[in-house]
Scaffold this active site. Structure first.
Site, short mmCIF file in Angstrom:
data_model
loop_
_atom_site.label_atom_id
_atom_site.label_comp_id
_atom_site.label_asym_id
_atom_site.label_seq_id
_atom_site.Cartn_x
_atom_site.Cartn_y
_atom_site.Cartn_z
N HIS A 6 10.44 37.44 12.37
CA HIS A 6 10.71 38.54 13.31
C HIS A 6 12.00 38.32 14.06
CE1 HIS A 6 6.73 40.05 12.60
NE2 HIS A 6 6.14 38.99 13.13
N THR A 31 7.69 42.19 24.50
CA THR A 31 8.19 43.31 23.71
C THR A 31 7.74 43.24 22.26
OG1 THR A 31 10.28 42.25 23.14
CG2 THR A 31 10.21 43.49 25.22
#
Ligand SMILES: *[C@@H]1O[C@H](CO)[C@@H](O)[C@H](O)[C@H]1NC(C)=O
Ligand SMILES: *[C@@H]1O[C@H](CO)[C@@H](O)[C@H](O)[C@H]1NC(C)=O
Ligand SMILES: *[C@@H]1O[C@H](CO)[C@@H](O)[C@H](O)[C@H]1NC(C)=O
Ligand SMILES: *[C@@H]1O[C@H](CO)[C@@H](O)[C@H](O)[C@H]1NC(C)=O
Ligand SMILES: *[C@@H]1O[C@H](CO)[C@@H](O)[C@H](O)[C@H]1NC(C)=O
Ligand SMILES: *[C@@H]1O[C@H](CO)[C@@H](O)[C@H](O)[C@H]1NC(C)=O
Ligand SMILES: *[C@@H]1O[C@H](CO)[C@@H](O)[C@H](O)[C@H]1NC(C)=O
Ligand SMILES: *[C@@H]1O[C@H](CO)[C@@H](O)[C@H](O)[C@H]1NC(C)=O
Ligand SMILES: *[C@@H]1O[C@H](CO)[C@@H](O)[C@H](O)[C@H]1NC(C)=O
Ligand SMILES: *[C@@H]1O[C@H](CO)[C@@H](O)[C@H](O)[C@H]1NC(C)=O
Ligand SMILES: [Zn+2]
Ligand SMILES: [Zn+2]
Length: 576
Positions: free
Chosen positions: A85, A221
Site C-alpha cells: 500500500h 486514512t
C-alpha cells in the site's frame, strides 16, 4: 497513515480483522467502499484526510513548539518495507518521541510512510490546502506513551500523526538524504530491508519551519479508519527534486496511493500562532470591507478568477447563436418534496443543500448526467437589483443558481474539468413587475407562492453566518420554479462566480424569469445581514453564447443577416 504493519507481528488473526483486502484501486474495497468493511469506521463523521480551507482556520494559542527526541539520530531509522500500500520506514522501538505542539502528553514514534500520485506528475498528497494537492505527503506516526497500539486506536487522541507536504522542484539535490532514502525503494512487497544508518528524520524534514502547523481531530486514512488521530500538518512543504518524487511510483509500481478528501462535518481546523493565515472571510463583494474585493479575487491563493472564461456575463441576445442541439432537459426528482436537506447562511449567500445522490439533471445538450448538489441565491438591496447575469445589459432583482456536478466525477475532479459542473441560472423578478422590453410575455408565469413563503420563512432562523437549519416543510424545486418555461435558455462555457472561480461550469440561463412576491425578496438582505451579493459581469473574450431556437424567433434569413452584421462588426473592431 497506516498502522497495518504494527499488527503484522500479532499474526494472521489480527491481520485478517484489519480488512487487509482493501486497496486504492483495482479491487473490491476501493476508498468509496471502505465504509462497507466490517467493523471499520471509514464511513463515520471524523474522517481524514481533509481539505484545509485557510480562510476558515483559527489560531490556537495553545499550539506551542514541539519537542522532538532523537529526530536527529542517524540510528533511529531501522528498516524500510514496501507493504503493498505504501513504503514505510520503521523506527527503533522506544527511542523516538514527540511532545509539545499542543499534544496532551508524550507520544512514542513508531514509523513514517508516504502517500504519492502517479508518474505523469499527478499529485498524491492526502491533505489539501485550499484545494491544492501537493505531489506527496509524509506521515510520521506516534502512539500515546503507555498505551498499546490496540488501545491507542480506541482512544480519541491515542495516535499523533505529523504530516509533511512534499513539493517537487525542477532542480535540487539528487544525492543527500532523499537520494539515499529513495535508493531503498523496491517493488518487492513484504521484504523488510535494513537501513544503513546514514540519515535521520531531521535530515528528511530539512529546513521546514516546525513552528508553523495546522491541527485537527481525525482518523487513520486507511482501513480500519479508526477515529483516534490528533493530526498535525506542517504548513511549509519539504522541497525535493521531482526526479526523486517520480521514483516512488516508478520503482514501487504503486500509483495514486492516497485516500480522497473526507467531509469536515462541522469540525474545526486550528493553526499555531506562527502560522500565517489569510484574514478570515478574506474575499467579499463590493460593499463589504475586506482585503479581496471582486477586482482583486484574482490575487487570492490558487485563484482562477483572472481567467478568460469567467462568469457571470452580460448576455447580448442579438449576438447569441441559435443551436438545435439545445434540446429539452430531463429533471429527475425536481418534484420531490423532501429533497432539500438543510438551509445555511454561508456569509456570502443563502444556500439550500440537497440530499445526496437523489436529484438529477440530464438532457438540455449537456451530454452527461449531473447530480444536483445545492441551490443558492444572489440578491441586491431594497433599492438595487442583484442578479449576476445581465440580459441586454439589464440586471434583474435576484438570481437563483442550481448547482450540479457530473455524476461520474468526484467534486474535486469536477472542479478541474471544463464541463465538470452545470449550473442552472434562473433570473428572478417581482411578481407584479412590468414585462421587460425584450420579452414576448403575454402570460406571466407565477410560482407556487406557498413554496417561496415556506422557504423564506427559514431565512430568519439563519441570522448568524455559518448557521444551518433542517428544512422540514414539504418544498420541491418544481414548486419553487413554478411554470417558468424551462425549454428556452441560453448556454455558454463559464466559471464559478465566487473564488476560486474554477472554469468548470457549463452555464444555462433561462430566458423566462421566475416570479414571486417582492416582500419575500426583501427577506434575503434583511435576514442574512448583507446585500448586493453578486459578482460584476466578466469579459466574454472569445466565447460564444448559444440559444435555444425561440418559438417566435426571426426568420433564418434575418438571423443570418444579423449574424453577418455582427461578424463584420467584430472584424471591424479587430482592425481598429
Ligand atoms: C519556538 O521555536 C522557535 C524557533 O524554533 C523560537 O523562535 C521560539 O522562541 C520558540 N517558542 C517558544 C514558545 O518556545
Ligand atoms: C535516543 O536514542 C539513543 C540511541 O540512539 C538512546 O540511547 C536514547 O535513550 C534515546 N533517547 C530517548 C529519550 O529515548
Ligand atoms: C490529557 O490526557 C489525560 C489522560 O490521558 C486526561 O485525563 C486529560 O483530560 C487530558 N487533557 C486534555 C486537556 O485533553
Ligand atoms: C513548490 O515548488 C514549486 C516549483 O519549484 C515552487 O514554485 C513553489 O514555490 C514551491 N511551493 C512551496 C510552497 O514551496
Ligand atoms: C519489479 O521491477 C523489475 C525491474 O524494474 C521488474 O523486472 C519486475 O517485473 C518488477 N516486479 C514486480 C513484482 O512488479
Ligand atoms: C549502505 O552503505 C554501504 C557502505 O557505505 C554502501 O556500499 C551501500 O550501497 C549502502 N546501501 C544502500 C542501500 O544505500
Ligand atoms: C519560523 O517562523 C517563525 C515565524 O515566522 C520565525 O519567527 C522563526 O524564526 C522561524 N524559525 C526558523 C527556524 O526559521
Ligand atoms: C430521465 O432521467 C431518468 C433518470 O436518470 C431516466 O431514467 C430517464 O430515462 C430519462 N428520461 C429521458 C426522456 O431521457
Ligand atoms: C437535521 O437532520 C439530520 C439528519 O438529516 C439530523 O441528524 C440532525 O439531528 C437534524 N438537526 C436538527 C437540529 O434537527
Ligand atoms: C464549451 O467548450 C467545449 C470544449 O472547449 C466545446 O466543445 C463546447 O462547444 C463549448 N460550449 C459552449 C456552449 O460554448
Ligand atoms: Zn498515511
Ligand atoms: Zn451563484
Amino acid at each position: 497513515m497506516h498502522l497495518s504493519l504494527l499488527f503484522l507481528s500479532l499474526g494472521a488473526l489480527v491481520k485478517c480483522a484489519d480488512g487487509s483486502d482493501w486497496c486504492y484501486h483495482g479491487c473490491e474495497h476501493t476508498p468509496k467502499k471502505w465504509a462497507d468493511i466490517p467493523d471499520a469506521s471509514c464511513g463515520e463523521k471524523r474522517q481524514s484526510p481533509i481539505n484545509i480551507v485557510t480562510g476558515d482556520v483559527k489560531t490556537d494559542h495553545h499550539l506551542l513548539n514541539f519537542t522532538f527526541v532523537n529526530f536527529s539520530s542517524q540510528h533511529a531509522i531501522k528498516s524500510v518495507i514496501n507493504n503493498g500500500h505504501t513504503v514505510k520506514c520503521i523506527l527503533e522501538a522506544d527511542e523516538v518521541e514527540v511532545s509539545g505542539g499542543g499534544l496532551n502528553g508524550t507520544y512514542s514514534t513508531l514509523q513514517f510512510h508516504f502517500h504519492w500520485g502517479s508518474t505523469e506528475y499527478h499529485p498524491g498528497s492526502e491533505h489539501m490546502i485550499d484545494g491544492h494537492r501537493y505531489p506527496m505527503e509524509m506521515h510520521i506516526v506516534s502512539v500515546k506513551k503507555g498505551l498499546s497500539v490496540q488501545d491507542a486506536t480506541k482512544d480519541s487522541e491515542g495516535i499523533a500523526a505529523l504530516g509533511f507536504f512534499i513539493n517537487a522542484t525542477d532542480d535540487g539535490d539528487m544525492s543527500g538524504p532523499w537520494g539515499e532514502l529513495t535508493s531503498y525503494l523496491t517493488n518487492i512487497t513484504g521484504t523488510e530491508v535494513d537501513m544503513n544508518h546514514t540519515i535521520s528524520i531531521d535530515d528528511l524534514i530539512g529546513n521546514v519551519n516546525l513552528t508553523k502547523f495546522y491541527r485537527y481531530m481525525g482518523s487513520l486514512t486507511t482501513p480500519m479508519c479508526n477515529e483516534a488521530v490528533v493530526w498535525t500538518l506542517f504548513q511549509e512543504p519539504i522541497n525535493i527534486n521531482k526526479k526523486l518524487v517520480q521514483r516512488f511510483p516508478m520503482t514501487t509500481g504503486l500509483a495514486d496511493v492516497y485516500r480522497p478528501q473526507q467531509p469536515l462535518n462541522g469540525r474545526h481546523v486550528f493553526a499555531s500562532p506562527a502560522t500565517p493565515l489569510p484574514p478570515s472571510h478574506s474575499w467579499c463583494y463590493e460593499e463589504e470591507p475586506c482585503e479581496y474585493k471582486p477586482a482583486h479575487w484574482l490575487n487570492l491563493p490558487h485563484s482562477k478568477c483572472g481567467g478568460e472564461r469567467q462568469s457571470p456575463i452580460n448576455i447580448e441576445t442579438r449576438d447569441t447563436v441559435s443551436d438545435v442541439r439545445l434540446d429539452a432537459f430531463n429533471f429527475t426528482k425536481f418534484d420531490d418534496k423532501h429533497a432539500i436537506m438543510h438551509i445555511t447562511n454561508t456569509g456570502h449567500s443563502v444556500k439550500c443543500v440537497l440530499k445526496e445522490d437523489m436529484v438529477e439533471v440530464s438532457g438540455g445538450g449537456l451530454g452527461y448526467v449531473y447530480s444536483t448538489l445545492q441551490f443558492h441565491f444572489h440578491w441586491g438591496s431594497d433599492e438595487s437589483d442583484g442578479s449576476e447575469h445581465k440580459v441586454d445589459s439589464k440586471r434583474y432583482p435576484m438570481e437563483m443558481h442550481i448547482v450540479n456536478k457530473r455524476k461520474d466525477l468526484t467534486l474535486e475532479e469536477a472542479l478541474e474539468t471544463p464541463n465538470g459542473l452545470a449550473v442552472l441560472g434562473f433570473l428572478i423578478e417581482a411578481k407584479n413587475a412590468q414585462s421587460s422590453s425584450s420579452g414576448h410575455r403575454e402570460t406571466h408565469p407565477t410560482s407556487d407562492m406557498g413554496a417561496w413563503e415556506k422557504l423564506t420563512s427559514y431565512i430568519s432562523a439563519i441570522h448568524n453566518i455559518g448557521s444551518e437549519v433542517n428544512v422540514t416543510d414539504a418544498i420541491s424545486i418544481d414548486d419553487l420554479l413554478g411554470d417558468v418555461n424551462r425549454a428556452q435558455y441560453y448556454r455558454y462555457n463559464g466559471s464559478l462566480t465566487t473564488p476560486s472561480c474554477h472554469e468548470a461550469v457549463v452555464w444555462t440561463v433561462f430566458k423566462e424569469s421566475v416570479k414571486f412576491d417582492q416582500n419575500l425578496m426583501t427577506m434575503f438582505p434583511a435576514h442574512a445581514g448583507y446585500r448586493n451579493v453578486y459578482r460584476p459581469t466578466q469579459s466574454l473574450h472569445n466565447r460564444r453564447i448559444y440559444s435555444t431556437k425561440s418559438a417566435s424567433s426571426a426568420p433564418v434569413a434575418i438571423t443570418l443577416l444579423l449574424l453577418l452584421a455582427c461578424l463584420c462588426a467584430f472584424s471591424y473592431n479587430l482592425h481598429l
